[in-house]
Design an enzyme around this catalytic site. Structure first.
Site, PDB file in Angstrom:
ATOM      1  CG  ASP A 261      -2.142   0.956   0.981  1.00 25.12           C
ATOM      2  OD1 ASP A 261      -2.520   1.163  -0.184  1.00 25.12           O
ATOM      3  OD2 ASP A 261      -2.664   1.491   1.977  1.00 25.12           O
ATOM      4  CG  ASP A 299      -4.383  -1.719  -4.173  1.00 23.76           C
ATOM      5  OD1 ASP A 299      -5.258  -1.983  -5.008  1.00 23.76           O
ATOM      6  OD2 ASP A 299      -4.633  -1.189  -3.069  1.00 23.76           O
ATOM      7  CG  ASP A 470     -12.175   1.775   2.450  1.00 24.71           C
ATOM      8  OD1 ASP A 470     -12.007   0.559   2.243  1.00 24.71           O
ATOM      9  OD2 ASP A 470     -13.126   2.420   1.983  1.00 24.71           O
TER      10      ASP A 470
END
Length: 498
Positions: A261, A299, A470
């Site tokens: 991330d 991601d 989130d």
């Protein structure tokens, strides 16, 4: 097969059948003569004639790509004439789906069973249907209460009033496939909250709408045993094993790439490429060749194009992802891996042709560098909100790009957990999309985990567990909990679409 043996099949004892419900499921063994998972019936399309099938009290032949059995008219019992297949492995507590097409030259009754192949011939499934001259598809999903390596699937149709041709085709008996459904994580965050808050007026609502449908478990550096070379194998094995015992498919997310991330709300991951490879080795070994769907490193591929994030380590990331896809592929045909490909509105900057935007050509290039050729396909929309049609369109165009540029055939799965109202648009900014937005308002639950439709995703999956935050950065609404933490407020908002 003798008629006498088959006559005994109607005499199953209800008491014995009930007792068998508590039997212990057998463990997998290299010596098992029958498959444990996937398709258990052989030659169900009768492409090889009647190979693998037996008959009793009737003739049997292959005609027009189907099995045709002729039974003389007269009085009698259904079990006086039958066809079937032996050597079926049935496990107690496991879910199975039997389906087939059937018709008759005249209206007829037919009894279908999945049962013990020997006395006392206990049936796990027993259905009688009416056949007409028009072929019809019959499908039943059932839970086995019997434990046998010598099970049988039988079709019984004796005692017809007139001479009748019975036509059977496309016989399928499966377990641990999407037909039987996806395994629900019993310890998902929503279920844990419901268990710990039985008096909360929201508990029943959250249980029925969310907790009972959370079919994906995420694995990373937060697991109980943080030793990257040992603990993860046992955790994955326990989870996949519990799903296999139920005959359902587990969905796992591997989320432990170093630099995860890019330092954002879900930052973390293994401490080095070597530690990551040790971790993914044990992760794959924990699956042990059993049925599983793996979503690989959400991601990670898209963020590999971010030089500020990668700090010159993009090649290391490509190497780790290739290593992971290869190790998972080595677990065999029952393990399906989907390498994450971001979402339809993720801006990668200019693609390799200089075009701004999502950059399909650039994403295809990054996926190819990351080992997509050894995965089954890609995942899209993970933890995002695009409606399914938008996500499917992106994935379809990406698949075409991969085929054109690299000759890679790519399927895809879509995260539908929170896409019931589509992507969030910042008020006053119609082109804003949702990328980077945290816990946006007025989102809604999407379709629960299921097989996809022709021309679209292979599976629609709740990958991001609804109600899990989130994050709590400045981009998030005030009071948002840390990333991955369950919030009943967020959960109820997704249920109500507010």
């Amino acid at each position: 097969m003798t008629t006498t043996r088959r006559l005994l099949q109607v005499a199953a004892s209800p008491v014995l059948a009930a007792a068998l419900l508590t039997s212990t499921a057998p463990s997998a063994s290299a010596a098992d003569p029958q498959p444990l998972y996937g398709e258990l019936a052989t030659n169900g399309t009768f492409a090889a004639g009647t190979t693998g099938w037996w008959s009793s009290g009737t003739s049997m032949a292959s005609a027009g790509g189907a099995l045709v059995a002729t039974v003389n008219g007269g009085t009698g019992n259904l079990w006086d004439a039958m066809v079937g297949q032996d050597g079926i492995r049935l496990r107690p507590g496991a879910t199975y789906t039997l389906s087939f097409d059937a018709k008759a030259s005249a209206p007829a009754k037919m009894r279908t069973t999945a049962q013990l192949g020997d006395a006392p011939y206990t049936a796990a499934l027993d259905r009688t249907v009416d056949l007409t001259t028009v072929s019809k598809r019959f499908t039943w999903t059932f839970t086995s209460g019997i434990d046998t390596t010598t099970g049988a699937v039988n079709f019984q149709f004796g005692g017809q009033p007139v001479k009748t041709d019975i036509v059977i085709d496309n016989v399928s008996l499966t377990t641990s496939t999407a037909r039987e459904g996806f395994y629900t994580d019993p310890a998902n965050n929503a279920a844990t909250w419901v268990k710990n808050n039985p008096g909360d007026p929201r508990a029943a609502k959250i249980k029925s709408a969310i907790a009972d449908h959370n079919t994906v478990k995420w694995f990373g550096d937060w697991d109980a045993d943080r030793n990257p070379a040992t603990g993860i194998q046992a955790e994955v094995s326990d989870y996949v094993g519990a799903a296999a015992a139920q005959g359902r498919v587990p969905v796992l997310v591997a989320y432990n790439i170093p630099g995860r991330d890019c330092g954002g709300a879900s930052s973390g991951g293994a401490g080095s490429p070597a530690l990551y490879k040790a971790w993914i080795d044990k992760f794959a070994q924990g699956i042990a060749g059993r049925p599983a769907i793996v979503v690989l490193e959400p991601d990670a591929v898209a963020q590999s194009s971010d030089d500020a994030c990668m700090k010159g380590a993009a090649e290391q990331r490509f190497d780790m992802l290739r290593y992971a896809t290869q190790r998972l592929q080595a677990q065999g045909k029952f393990v399906q891996t989907y390498l994450d490909a971001g979402n339809a509105t993720w801006t990668l900057g200019p693609d390799l042709s200089g075009t701004q935007g999502i950059g399909l050509k650039k994403m295809a290039y990054l996926l190819n560098r990351s080992g997509v050729a050894t995965a089954r396909g890609v995942s899209v929309n993970v933890a995002n909100f695009d409606d399914t049609a938008i996500a499917d369109d992106y994935a379809k165009r990406l698949a075409a790009q991969l085929k054109t540029d690299f000759g890679v055939t790519s399927r895809w799965v879509v995260d539908t957990a929170r896409n019931g109202n589509g992507g969030y648009v910042v008020p006053g900014s119609p082109s804003s999309g949702h990328v980077g937005f945290c816990n946006p308002p007025k989102r809604k639950l999407g379709a629960t985990s299921r097989a996809g439709s022709a021309g679209g995703a292979e599976y629609q999956l709740w990958i991001k567990n609804p109600g899990d935050s989130d994050g709590n950065s400045s981009q998030c609404p005030a009071g948002s909990p840390p990333a991955g933490t369950f919030s009943p407020v967020l959960a109820e908002a997704l249920i109500d679409g507010r």
